[in-house]
Write an enzyme that holds these catalytic residues in place. Structure first.
Site, PDB file in Angstrom:
ATOM      1  N   ASP A  60       5.309  -6.869  -7.360  1.00  0.00           N
ATOM      2  CA  ASP A  60       6.140  -6.804  -8.547  1.00  0.00           C
ATOM      3  C   ASP A  60       5.363  -6.158  -9.698  1.00  0.00           C
ATOM      4  O   ASP A  60       4.194  -6.497  -9.936  1.00  0.00           O
ATOM      5  CB  ASP A  60       6.562  -8.223  -8.920  1.00  0.00           C
ATOM      6  CG  ASP A  60       7.542  -8.270 -10.061  1.00  0.00           C
ATOM      7  OD1 ASP A  60       8.708  -7.928  -9.835  1.00  0.00           O
ATOM      8  OD2 ASP A  60       7.144  -8.653 -11.178  1.00  0.00           O
ATOM      9  N   GLU A  76       6.141  -1.758  -6.686  1.00  0.00           N
ATOM     10  CA  GLU A  76       7.139  -1.441  -7.699  1.00  0.00           C
ATOM     11  C   GLU A  76       6.356  -0.677  -8.768  1.00  0.00           C
ATOM     12  O   GLU A  76       5.633  -1.285  -9.563  1.00  0.00           O
ATOM     13  CB  GLU A  76       7.760  -2.713  -8.275  1.00  0.00           C
ATOM     14  CG  GLU A  76       8.843  -2.413  -9.302  1.00  0.00           C
ATOM     15  CD  GLU A  76       9.411  -3.671  -9.964  1.00  0.00           C
ATOM     16  OE1 GLU A  76      10.581  -3.614 -10.393  1.00  0.00           O
ATOM     17  OE2 GLU A  76       8.687  -4.672 -10.080  1.00  0.00           O
TER      18      GLU A  76
END
Length: 455
Positions: free
Chosen positions: A99, A135
């Site tokens: 993330d 990401e």
């Protein structure tokens, strides 16, 4: 206990032929900013574990959550690496999706491709061997780093998402980039010796609109979140097909179903790795809410009583089609250095007239349609057993125009007889018609047609 149950779950998924990718959030903690609670690191050594501003009572917030973990310090890195190794060695997961990975790579302020975090991942004999998905952005300045991660990494391709959304809603000046994104985004990944599977292609994700809302809403509708609609992305590249929200208008409903098929078909026929948001295959909606993480109710739940069986059937067949045909999941780049090259034999681009696209054709901003020939006889990489890979030839026609258009199929050099198998206007064809080289075919407004030539 929980550990044993998780291990059993992973084992069961592996037995079913499924890998387990764990979504990990090492960029921030639940302690928030200076107003947040003291739960762990704040009380152990605040300045060591967190990125602080020049005024040390405040936190650098590259994550949008109030704080950012300080990955420049060796014990913080050790904490992360110990955690990653635990999940691989003890729990047997197959990889990780990181993330806001850009936040992990910030050395001083800028995102640094040579950061300690990347170095230690690259050198680790365990973690470097599993699937690593970034990401590739955070919320800080300079945090958007699509295409800039090191060779061992794959990336969520945000440029693919944006371009394909723009293409199917009819934006000008997207044709050249659309062709690059469809063929695996070599402009982003080839210069670091990465292959097409470095590109994790997606249209929608857990953040933002699900697919149904992408074609049903022009604006976000987040009032239920209690922040007066200020939260969530404002620029969604969505199009409601003529009416905001749910509608009984049959023409709009048909167009929305066609647009959903366009997005999913483009995703699964593109080079790279397709990522489908769970629920998109059955028409899940958040009623226009594009930031539903804070909603644990009907807004974010699956509605198993209201499954779009037509869309689900289309998606299931499309996934099988990709599995059956390796030309859509090549392990190497197309040979042409440029997508506009005229000497490539593994892929060719065509105008509506059935002629090869000329350089000037790509610059026509109003052009919303093209055909692409994929040569199944020129797949460069062998399969895992070292055997050559061959496939049929395919001709895909993309028409993002608001009108139906006539396309001429290419000359017999590319195939004498074509079988029309995919049409996003009607879905999968039960009795696929055959067309000859040079024949005309009508392609509905805003639709995709796929034809196969048996070799």
């Amino acid at each position: 206990g929980v550990v044993a149950e998780f291990k059993q779950m992973v084992k069961t998924l592996h037995q079913a032929g499924l890998e387990v990718i764990l979504d990990v959030v090492y960029n921030h903690t639940a302690e928030g900013n200076h107003l947040g609670p003291m739960l762990s690191f704040k009380g152990i050594d605040n300045a060591y574990y967190y990125r602080l501003t020049e005024d040390p009572q405040y936190y650098m917030d590259y994550t949008g959550t109030g704080n950012t973990l300080n990955m420049r310090n060796p014990h913080v890195l050790q904490l992360v690496m110990d955690s990653l190794r635990y999940w691989v060695l003890e729990m047997h997961v197959d990889g990780f999706r990181f993330d806001l990975a850009s936040a992990l790579a910030r050395e001083l302020h800028d995102v640094d491709r040579l950061s300690a975090f990347f170095d230690i991942i690259q050198q680790d004999p365990v973690i470097s061997q599993v699937k690593l998905i970034a990401e590739p952005w955070d919320v800080g300045e300079g945090g958007y780093q699509v295409g800039n991660f090191p060779p061992v990494w794959t990336e969520w391709n945000g440029k693919y998402r944006d371009c394909v959304r723009d293409f199917w809603r009819g934006e000008d000046q997207t044709m050249g980039e659309f062709a690059a994104r469809f063929t695996g985004s070599s402009d982003l990944y080839e210069n670091t010796s990465r292959l097409p599977y470095a590109s994790i292609n997606f249209i929608t994700a857990h953040d933002g609109f699900p697919l149904h809302d992408l074609v049903s809403y022009n604006e976000k509708h987040n009032m239920a979140n209690g922040e007066e609609n200020r939260d969530g992305e404002d620029h969604n590249r969505s199009w409601n097909c003529g009416e905001e929200g749910e509608t009984d208008n049959p023409d709009i409903r048909r167009l929305r179903l066609r647009q959903k098929r366009n997005f999913v078909a483009t995703l699964f026929l593109s080079q790279g790795v397709p990522m489908l948001l769970g629920g998109d295959e059955m028409g899940r909606t958040q009623l226009g809410n594009n930031n539903a993480y804070c909603q644990d109710n009907e807004l974010s739940w699956y509605n198993w009583e209201n499954v779009d069986e037509t869309l689900l059937d289309f998606c299931q067949k499309l996934i099988q089609y990709r599995k059956d045909h390796p030309v859509f999941r090549r392990r190497g780049w197309f040979h042409g250095r440029s997508i506009h090259g005229s000497d490539v034999d593994d892929i060719r681009w065509f105008s509506m007239e059935g002629e090869q696209m000329a350089e000037q054709d790509w610059g026509q901003g109003i052009t919303k349609s093209l055909g692409v020939f994929l040569n199944g006889a020129t797949i460069p990489n062998p399969n895992p057993r070292g055997e050559p890979v061959t496939d049929d030839n395919f001709y895909l026609i993309f028409n993002a125009d608001h009108e139906a258009l006539q396309f001429i199929l290419p000359n017999p050099d590319y195939g004498n007889l074509w079988i029309k198998e995919i049409d996003t206007e009607t879905g999968w064809l039960q009795e696929p018609p055959s067309l000859k080289a040079g024949e005309a075919i009508m392609v509905a407004a805003r639709s995709l047609v796929g034809l196969r030539h048996e070799v």
